[in-house]
Design a protein around this motif. Sequence first.
Motif, PDB file in Angstrom:
ATOM      1  N   SER A  74      83.615  43.079  21.016  1.00  0.00           N
ATOM      2  CA  SER A  74      84.072  41.311  20.999  1.00  0.00           C
ATOM      3  C   SER A  74      84.173  41.019  22.418  1.00  0.00           C
ATOM      4  N   VAL A  75      84.621  41.749  23.343  1.00  0.00           N
ATOM      5  CA  VAL A  75      84.770  41.394  24.715  1.00  0.00           C
ATOM      6  C   VAL A  75      83.477  41.077  25.188  1.00  0.00           C
ATOM      7  N   GLN A  76      82.479  41.223  24.604  1.00  0.00           N
ATOM      8  CA  GLN A  76      81.047  40.977  25.308  1.00  0.00           C
ATOM      9  C   GLN A  76      80.392  40.167  24.240  1.00  0.00           C
ATOM     10  N   ARG A  77      80.749  39.705  23.209  1.00  0.00           N
ATOM     11  CA  ARG A  77      80.399  38.463  22.637  1.00  0.00           C
ATOM     12  C   ARG A  77      79.656  37.351  23.408  1.00  0.00           C
ATOM     13  N   ALA A  78      78.755  36.796  22.737  1.00  0.00           N
ATOM     14  CA  ALA A  78      78.280  35.469  23.594  1.00  0.00           C
ATOM     15  C   ALA A  78      77.714  34.469  22.397  1.00  0.00           C
ATOM     16  N   ALA A  79      77.709  33.198  22.771  1.00  0.00           N
ATOM     17  CA  ALA A  79      77.382  32.275  21.679  1.00  0.00           C
ATOM     18  C   ALA A  79      75.691  32.729  21.470  1.00  0.00           C
ATOM     19  N   GLY A  80      75.780  32.597  20.109  1.00  0.00           N
ATOM     20  CA  GLY A  80      74.409  32.879  19.633  1.00  0.00           C
ATOM     21  C   GLY A  80      74.463  34.223  18.785  1.00  0.00           C
ATOM     22  N   ILE A  96      77.232  32.397  12.669  1.00  0.00           N
ATOM     23  CA  ILE A  96      76.660  32.294  14.191  1.00  0.00           C
ATOM     24  C   ILE A  96      77.742  32.128  15.281  1.00  0.00           C
ATOM     25  N   TYR A  97      78.231  32.833  16.170  1.00  0.00           N
ATOM     26  CA  TYR A  97      79.274  32.767  17.059  1.00  0.00           C
ATOM     27  C   TYR A  97      78.887  31.567  17.889  1.00  0.00           C
ATOM     28  N   ALA A  98      79.896  30.470  17.878  1.00  0.00           N
ATOM     29  CA  ALA A  98      79.664  29.211  18.921  1.00  0.00           C
ATOM     30  C   ALA A  98      80.314  29.501  20.032  1.00  0.00           C
ATOM     31  N   GLY A  99      81.157  30.340  20.387  1.00  0.00           N
ATOM     32  CA  GLY A  99      82.184  30.346  21.387  1.00  0.00           C
ATOM     33  C   GLY A  99      83.354  29.792  21.145  1.00  0.00           C
ATOM     34  N   ASN A 100      84.481  30.273  22.040  1.00  0.00           N
ATOM     35  CA  ASN A 100      85.854  29.704  21.752  1.00  0.00           C
ATOM     36  C   ASN A 100      86.553  30.105  20.361  1.00  0.00           C
ATOM     37  N   ASP A 101      86.180  31.406  19.914  1.00  0.00           N
ATOM     38  CA  ASP A 101      86.511  31.997  18.688  1.00  0.00           C
ATOM     39  C   ASP A 101      86.365  30.951  17.476  1.00  0.00           C
ATOM     40  N   LYS A 102      85.010  30.525  17.530  1.00  0.00           N
ATOM     41  CA  LYS A 102      84.520  29.710  16.452  1.00  0.00           C
ATOM     42  C   LYS A 102      83.085  29.988  15.916  1.00  0.00           C
ATOM     43  N   LEU A 103      82.858  29.825  14.950  1.00  0.00           N
ATOM     44  CA  LEU A 103      81.433  29.943  14.385  1.00  0.00           C
ATOM     45  C   LEU A 103      80.888  28.798  13.553  1.00  0.00           C
ATOM     46  N   TRP A 104      79.601  28.769  13.391  1.00  0.00           N
ATOM     47  CA  TRP A 104      78.916  28.037  12.268  1.00  0.00           C
ATOM     48  C   TRP A 104      78.580  28.895  11.278  1.00  0.00           C
ATOM     49  N   HIS A 105      78.710  28.316   9.986  1.00  0.00           N
ATOM     50  CA  HIS A 105      78.567  29.140   8.746  1.00  0.00           C
ATOM     51  C   HIS A 105      78.614  28.227   7.560  1.00  0.00           C
ATOM     52  N   ALA A 106      77.949  28.783   6.337  1.00  0.00           N
ATOM     53  CA  ALA A 106      77.963  28.307   5.190  1.00  0.00           C
ATOM     54  C   ALA A 106      79.163  29.253   4.364  1.00  0.00           C
ATOM     55  N   PRO A 107      80.318  28.371   4.221  1.00  0.00           N
ATOM     56  CA  PRO A 107      81.617  29.236   3.873  1.00  0.00           C
ATOM     57  C   PRO A 107      81.464  29.832   2.416  1.00  0.00           C
ATOM     58  N   ARG A 108      81.203  28.976   1.306  1.00  0.00           N
ATOM     59  CA  ARG A 108      81.397  29.304  -0.114  1.00  0.00           C
ATOM     60  C   ARG A 108      80.918  28.295  -1.080  1.00  0.00           C
ATOM     61  N   PRO A 109      80.674  28.397  -2.140  1.00  0.00           N
ATOM     62  CA  PRO A 109      80.366  27.362  -3.084  1.00  0.00           C
ATOM     63  C   PRO A 109      81.346  26.153  -3.029  1.00  0.00           C
ATOM     64  N   GLY A 110      81.047  25.019  -3.080  1.00  0.00           N
ATOM     65  CA  GLY A 110      81.978  23.551  -2.962  1.00  0.00           C
ATOM     66  C   GLY A 110      82.098  23.191  -1.628  1.00  0.00           C
ATOM     67  N   ALA A 111      81.675  24.046  -0.479  1.00  0.00           N
ATOM     68  CA  ALA A 111      81.810  23.744   0.660  1.00  0.00           C
ATOM     69  C   ALA A 111      80.516  23.337   1.451  1.00  0.00           C
ATOM     70  N   SER A 112      80.423  23.051   2.680  1.00  0.00           N
ATOM     71  CA  SER A 112      79.330  22.704   3.503  1.00  0.00           C
ATOM     72  C   SER A 112      79.182  23.476   4.970  1.00  0.00           C
ATOM     73  N   VAL A 113      78.173  23.648   5.324  1.00  0.00           N
ATOM     74  CA  VAL A 113      77.866  24.015   6.713  1.00  0.00           C
ATOM     75  C   VAL A 113      78.741  23.286   7.701  1.00  0.00           C
ATOM     76  N   ARG A 114      79.797  24.269   8.378  1.00  0.00           N
ATOM     77  CA  ARG A 114      80.598  23.629   9.454  1.00  0.00           C
ATOM     78  C   ARG A 114      80.978  24.680  10.531  1.00  0.00           C
ATOM     79  N   LEU A 115      81.536  24.021  11.482  1.00  0.00           N
ATOM     80  CA  LEU A 115      82.096  24.884  12.694  1.00  0.00           C
ATOM     81  C   LEU A 115      83.591  25.066  12.204  1.00  0.00           C
ATOM     82  N   GLU A 116      83.970  26.360  12.380  1.00  0.00           N
ATOM     83  CA  GLU A 116      85.288  26.858  12.101  1.00  0.00           C
ATOM     84  C   GLU A 116      85.754  27.813  12.946  1.00  0.00           C
TER      85      GLU A 116
END
Length: 129
Positions: A74-80, A96-116
Amino acid sequence: MVPAHAAPIEVAPAYGNKALAVAASKEGAPYARGASGPERFDCSGLTLYAFRQAGKKLPRTAEQQYEHTRPVPSVQRAAGDLVFFPKGSTVGHVGIYAGNDKLWHAPRPGASVRLERIWTGNVRYGRAT
């Protein structure tokens, strides 16, 4: 000058950054189980699609993608890099890791692709090889 004891800074390959941009471009696309784009996605379908568009082939499921990547501390993780969420003895979710402890993902039914914000410390990072 970098001290000799400093850990090397990890940089995800260029295709990781391209995949990240593709995932971000799909913001708002609805979740659909088993879907891998271009209009609907499940979690591993989004990562599969994003990396394919970036020129890198990944297997279909989150578990297979985990097995196909090189683990990254985790200390060497990088965006992408890929972010994997364990579920028992397998992997239940990926984004997909986006930096700053965030990721892009498709979380679950009823939700949409988002940064979280990553909501747990129980994650693993992997870099597509």
